[in-house]
Design a protein around this motif. Structure first.
Motif, PDB file in Angstrom:
ATOM      1  N   UNK A   1      74.251 -26.152  77.822  1.00  0.00           N
ATOM      2  CA  UNK A   1      75.341 -26.461  78.765  1.00  0.00           C
ATOM      3  C   UNK A   1      76.677 -26.579  78.057  1.00  0.00           C
ATOM      4  N   UNK A   2      76.715 -26.201  76.762  1.00  0.00           N
ATOM      5  CA  UNK A   2      77.968 -26.287  76.005  1.00  0.00           C
ATOM      6  C   UNK A   2      79.000 -25.355  76.620  1.00  0.00           C
ATOM      7  N   UNK A   3      80.294 -25.822  76.764  1.00  0.00           N
ATOM      8  CA  UNK A   3      81.346 -25.074  77.417  1.00  0.00           C
ATOM      9  C   UNK A   3      82.167 -24.245  76.445  1.00  0.00           C
ATOM     10  N   UNK A   4      82.019 -24.521  75.150  1.00  0.00           N
ATOM     11  CA  UNK A   4      82.855 -23.784  74.196  1.00  0.00           C
ATOM     12  C   UNK A   4      82.119 -23.616  72.867  1.00  0.00           C
ATOM     13  N   UNK A   5      82.666 -22.682  72.120  1.00  0.00           N
ATOM     14  CA  UNK A   5      82.102 -22.454  70.794  1.00  0.00           C
ATOM     15  C   UNK A   5      82.356 -23.645  69.864  1.00  0.00           C
ATOM     16  N   UNK A   6      83.483 -24.364  70.143  1.00  0.00           N
ATOM     17  CA  UNK A   6      83.790 -25.544  69.328  1.00  0.00           C
ATOM     18  C   UNK A   6      82.715 -26.612  69.484  1.00  0.00           C
TER      19      UNK A   6
END
Length: 485
Positions: free
Chosen positions: A398-403
């Motif tokens: 569910x991560x929204x970004x590569x960061x």
């Protein structure tokens, strides 16, 4: 978050260092304990055994021999030492042996013995010497006097002077008389101490004399000479029933007195004389260990000449006859040395070696359990790390970004480092590391899949740059994961 991770890692490192120190100290303590136990066992195993030997009376030849033996044992610093217990006589020495207050005792073989007494060494052989005077020549007479007692059967109704006040000598005379067909009650006996030889020689009521001792005994030789001057040339009485006595009473042996054994002018007797003997023994209780008795026997045998230089009578010490049936059995320690059946070092101590190996095995098992117990926090923490990785694998999807993916990978990298340190310290086993690897593989797959999804979406240049960096970090993490597995 980075500062919090650094503090957590620093705390983990400090805790591990404290545990390492404690473990090292514990290993050192166990090592010193084992070394100390081995040193104590070696000390008690190699120190000389001290045996208490009862002998008496003081000033007797037996006492002198034992004192010389004790000094020789002490000066040689071998495996056995002696402590002399001086008694008033042989009977008291044997009583101390029977009561367990002495380990060894000196006594004559025909005395009343403790029920478990056994022979260790023959200290000397005592011969019975019986003689009667021939009478003195009358003034101017050229005829040689004829002794009125020519054999033991003639002793009935005549008084016998016995040298030595021990009841054993009188009892022995009664055995000889009975075996020779003489009623012992019809032969009166007067006993004299070894310091009363001149008094005995002057006693005109005596018709015969008896001594019991070694053939080279000065007491017997002096008694023969004194009675010869006072009563005439001695007639030595043969004990013709000696073999019958030896068969009936195993404590006695049939022997012969050789000619010219008593120094005089002329030397007496002029021919061999049949008699009986009784051994003077060093005795031990059956309970005394075979190893200890064997060591004592070997040591006295090796030092016999040194002892004899101080007390000439010590040369008569000899081994008991293991092939002859005797009333007093021979101690198994002495018999083992004489027969060459003494047990080897491994025979004696093999059981102790196996027991030591069993103890060492138990110590090893205990050490392994203790290590597991001391490392229980690390194992619990490793389980917690594995659960954290599994939880992050769910969050990755569910991560929204590569960061966000990069942040989780950095956290996993720190966990991998700690886990490998735990493994190097022995806190976790290969099975636990393998389980950790499965969780890490799941996380990596989740990151790869989520990164692919994010790449498929429209990205701005900054996002593209971040994605490139994320891909490089992911590849690096995978390589480290492979090395950890």
């Amino acid at each position: 978050m980075s500062s919090s991770n650094a503090q957590t890692k620093s705390g983990h490192a400090a805790r591990r260092e404290r545990k390492r120190t404690k473990t090292l100290l514990l290993i050192l303590a166990i090592g010193f304990l084992i070394f100390g136990a081995a040193a104590v066992a070696l000390y008690y195993g190699l120190r000389p055994t001290t045996l208490r030997i009862a002998v008496g009376p003081p000033g007797s030849n037996d006492h002198k021999v034992i004192e010389a033996m004790s000094e020789a044992f002490a000066s040689e610093s071998r495996t056995v030492r002696l402590t002399t217990i001086t008694t008033r006589g042989t009977a008291e020495a044997l009583a101390l042996l029977g009561a367990g207050k002495a380990d060894l005792a000196v006594g004559r073989g025909d005395l009343e013995m403790p029920p478990d007494a056994q022979t260790v060494v023959v200290l000397r052989k005592n011969f019975v010497v019986l003689w009667s005077p021939s009478g003195l020549k009358g003034k101017g007479s050229k005829r040689k006097p004829t002794p009125k007692i020519k054999e033991i059967a003639d002793l009935e109704g005549h008084r016998v002077g016995v040298i030595g006040k021990t009841p054993a000598n009188a009892a022995l005379l009664r055995v000889i008389l009975s075996a020779s067909g003489v009623e012992a009650d019809k032969v009166p006996v007067t006993q004299f101490g070894t310091d009363q030889l001149e008094e005995m020689a002057r006693d005109r009521a005596l018709d015969a004399f008896m001594a019991v001792g070694p053939l080279d005994s000065k007491i017997t030789s002096d008694a023969v000479a004194l009675t010869a001057r006072a009563h005439g040339e001695p007639k030595f009485l043969a004990i013709n029933a000696s073999q019958a006595i030896a068969l009936k009473h195993p404590r006695y042996e049939s022997e012969e007195i050789p000619p010219s054994i008593f120094n005089a002018s002329p030397a007496w007797p002029d021919d061999k004389v049949e008699t009986i003997s009784v051994n003077h023994l060093i005795l031990a209780r059956n309970a005394l260990s075979e190893t200890t008795v064997a060591a004592f026997y070997r040591q006295q045998l090796a030092l016999r000449q040194a002892i004899a230089r101080q007390v000439p009578g010590a040369t008569q010490m000899t081994k008991p006859d293991t092939e002859k049936e005797t009333e007093l059995p021979i101690h198994r320690g002495t018999a083992a040395v004489i027969d060459g059946t003494e047990r080897t070092f491994l025979d004696k101590y093999g059981d102790y070696f196996w027991f030591a190996l069993l103890i060492l095995s138990g110590i090893g098992s205990a050490g392994a359990w203790l290590r597991q117990y001391l490392n229980r926090d690390e194992r619990d923490e490793n389980t917690s790390h594995r659960n954290r990785i599994l939880a992050m694998a769910s969050r990755v999807r569910t991560a929204e970004s590569d960061q966000a993916l990069l942040s989780m990978q950095r956290e996993v990298d720190a966990i991998i480092g700690e886990t490998l340190e735990y493994y190097d310290d022995g806190a976790i086993e290969e099975e636990e590391l393998a389980a950790f690897g499965l969780a890490l593989e799941l996380f990596n797959h989740a990151v790869t899949e989520r990164r692919a999804e994010l790449q498929a979406a429209p990205l701005n240049p900054a996002g593209s740059s971040a994605l490139g960096r994320g891909l490089a970090i992911s590849t690096s993490t995978c390589f480290r994961t492979d090395r950890a597995e």
